[in-house]
Design a protein around this motif. Structure first.
Motif, mmCIF file in Angstrom:
data_model
loop_
_atom_site.group_PDB
_atom_site.id
_atom_site.type_symbol
_atom_site.label_atom_id
_atom_site.label_comp_id
_atom_site.label_asym_id
_atom_site.label_seq_id
_atom_site.Cartn_x
_atom_site.Cartn_y
_atom_site.Cartn_z
ATOM 1 N N UNK A 1 0.863 -1.177 0.000
ATOM 2 C CA UNK A 1 0.000 0.000 0.000
ATOM 3 C C UNK A 1 0.901 1.229 0.000
ATOM 4 N N UNK A 2 0.322 2.391 -0.145
ATOM 5 C CA UNK A 2 1.115 3.613 -0.018
ATOM 6 C C UNK A 2 1.751 3.599 1.368
ATOM 7 N N UNK A 3 3.003 4.033 1.453
ATOM 8 C CA UNK A 3 3.769 3.859 2.679
ATOM 9 C C UNK A 3 4.517 5.149 3.000
ATOM 10 N N UNK A 4 4.638 5.463 4.289
ATOM 11 C CA UNK A 4 5.356 6.662 4.718
ATOM 12 C C UNK A 4 5.930 6.437 6.111
ATOM 13 N N UNK A 5 7.169 6.860 6.276
ATOM 14 C CA UNK A 5 7.760 6.873 7.620
ATOM 15 C C UNK A 5 8.346 8.270 7.828
ATOM 16 N N UNK A 6 7.934 8.900 8.918
ATOM 17 C CA UNK A 6 8.369 10.268 9.214
ATOM 18 C C UNK A 6 9.880 10.356 9.352
ATOM 19 N N UNK A 7 10.347 11.586 9.306
ATOM 20 C CA UNK A 7 11.777 11.861 9.463
ATOM 21 C C UNK A 7 12.275 11.228 10.761
ATOM 22 N N UNK A 8 13.374 10.494 10.647
ATOM 23 C CA UNK A 8 13.939 9.797 11.788
ATOM 24 C C UNK A 8 15.425 9.559 11.534
ATOM 25 N N UNK A 9 16.129 9.155 12.549
ATOM 26 C CA UNK A 9 17.533 8.777 12.405
ATOM 27 C C UNK A 9 17.788 7.591 13.314
ATOM 28 N N UNK B 1 24.294 6.667 7.300
ATOM 29 C CA UNK B 1 25.203 6.603 8.449
ATOM 30 C C UNK B 1 24.432 6.936 9.723
ATOM 31 N N UNK B 2 24.946 6.542 10.877
ATOM 32 C CA UNK B 2 24.273 6.880 12.137
ATOM 33 C C UNK B 2 24.057 8.388 12.257
ATOM 34 N N UNK B 3 22.870 8.766 12.742
ATOM 35 C CA UNK B 3 22.565 10.169 12.967
ATOM 36 C C UNK B 3 22.044 10.921 11.762
ATOM 37 N N UNK B 4 22.023 10.316 10.582
ATOM 38 C CA UNK B 4 21.532 10.997 9.376
ATOM 39 C C UNK B 4 20.001 10.899 9.350
ATOM 40 N N UNK B 5 19.336 12.042 9.477
ATOM 41 C CA UNK B 5 17.873 12.068 9.464
ATOM 42 C C UNK B 5 17.369 11.852 8.041
ATOM 43 N N UNK B 6 16.332 11.019 7.923
ATOM 44 C CA UNK B 6 15.745 10.739 6.618
ATOM 45 C C UNK B 6 14.266 10.395 6.763
ATOM 46 N N UNK B 7 13.517 10.701 5.725
ATOM 47 C CA UNK B 7 12.089 10.416 5.645
ATOM 48 C C UNK B 7 11.879 9.593 4.380
ATOM 49 N N UNK B 8 10.994 8.596 4.425
ATOM 50 C CA UNK B 8 10.781 7.719 3.269
ATOM 51 C C UNK B 8 9.292 7.583 2.988
ATOM 52 N N UNK B 9 8.944 7.475 1.679
ATOM 53 C CA UNK B 9 7.559 7.228 1.305
ATOM 54 C C UNK B 9 7.488 6.629 -0.095
ATOM 55 N N UNK B 10 6.337 6.011 -0.381
ATOM 56 C CA UNK B 10 6.122 5.421 -1.704
ATOM 57 C C UNK B 10 4.638 5.448 -2.039
ATOM 58 N N UNK B 11 4.352 5.264 -3.324
ATOM 59 C CA UNK B 11 2.975 5.106 -3.783
ATOM 60 C C UNK B 11 2.589 3.640 -3.647
ATOM 61 N N UNK B 12 1.333 3.352 -3.870
ATOM 62 C CA UNK B 12 0.879 1.965 -3.742
ATOM 63 C C UNK B 12 1.011 1.174 -5.037
ATOM 64 N N UNK B 13 1.152 1.847 -6.163
ATOM 65 C CA UNK B 13 1.206 1.152 -7.448
ATOM 66 C C UNK B 13 2.462 1.546 -8.191
#
Length: 90
Positions: free
Chosen positions: A16-24, A58-70
């Motif tokens: 499904x469409x997926x999202x994870x907030x900014x984190x490190x 690398x450790x401590x690098x903040x990143x946010x990830x997301x994708x569409x469902x199709x």
């Protein structure tokens, strides 16, 4: 001699469409996109990772990830700590 301790290894296939907030993390993370694509915001730069692309955080690098469902995203990830600092990898 450097040592590596694996923390997490797994498959992310949300179907499904997926999202994870900014984190490190306090560890290294390697993500291999095995199907479809995902977008990643790293240091306010949005990148698109497609099938066969490899992301290295690398450790401590903040990143946010997301994708569409199709088509549905599928990634394989490895998280680890190491006494090696991997300075040559951007």
């Amino acid at each position: 001699m450097s040592s590596i301790e694996f923390k997490h290894i797994g498959l992310n296939a949300p179907n499904k469409a997926w999202h994870i907030d900014k984190h490190s993390h306090s560890f290294y993370e390697v993500i291999v996109v095995t199907s479809a694509s995902e977008k990643v915001n790293v240091e306010n730069q949005i990148l698109e990772a497609n099938t066969s692309d490899v992301l290295f955080f690398k450790p401590g690098v903040a990143h946010e990830e997301w994708s569409d469902s199709k088509p549905p995203l599928e990634t394989f990830f490895i998280c680890f700590t190491s006494t090696e600092n991997f300075e040559d990898i951007p």
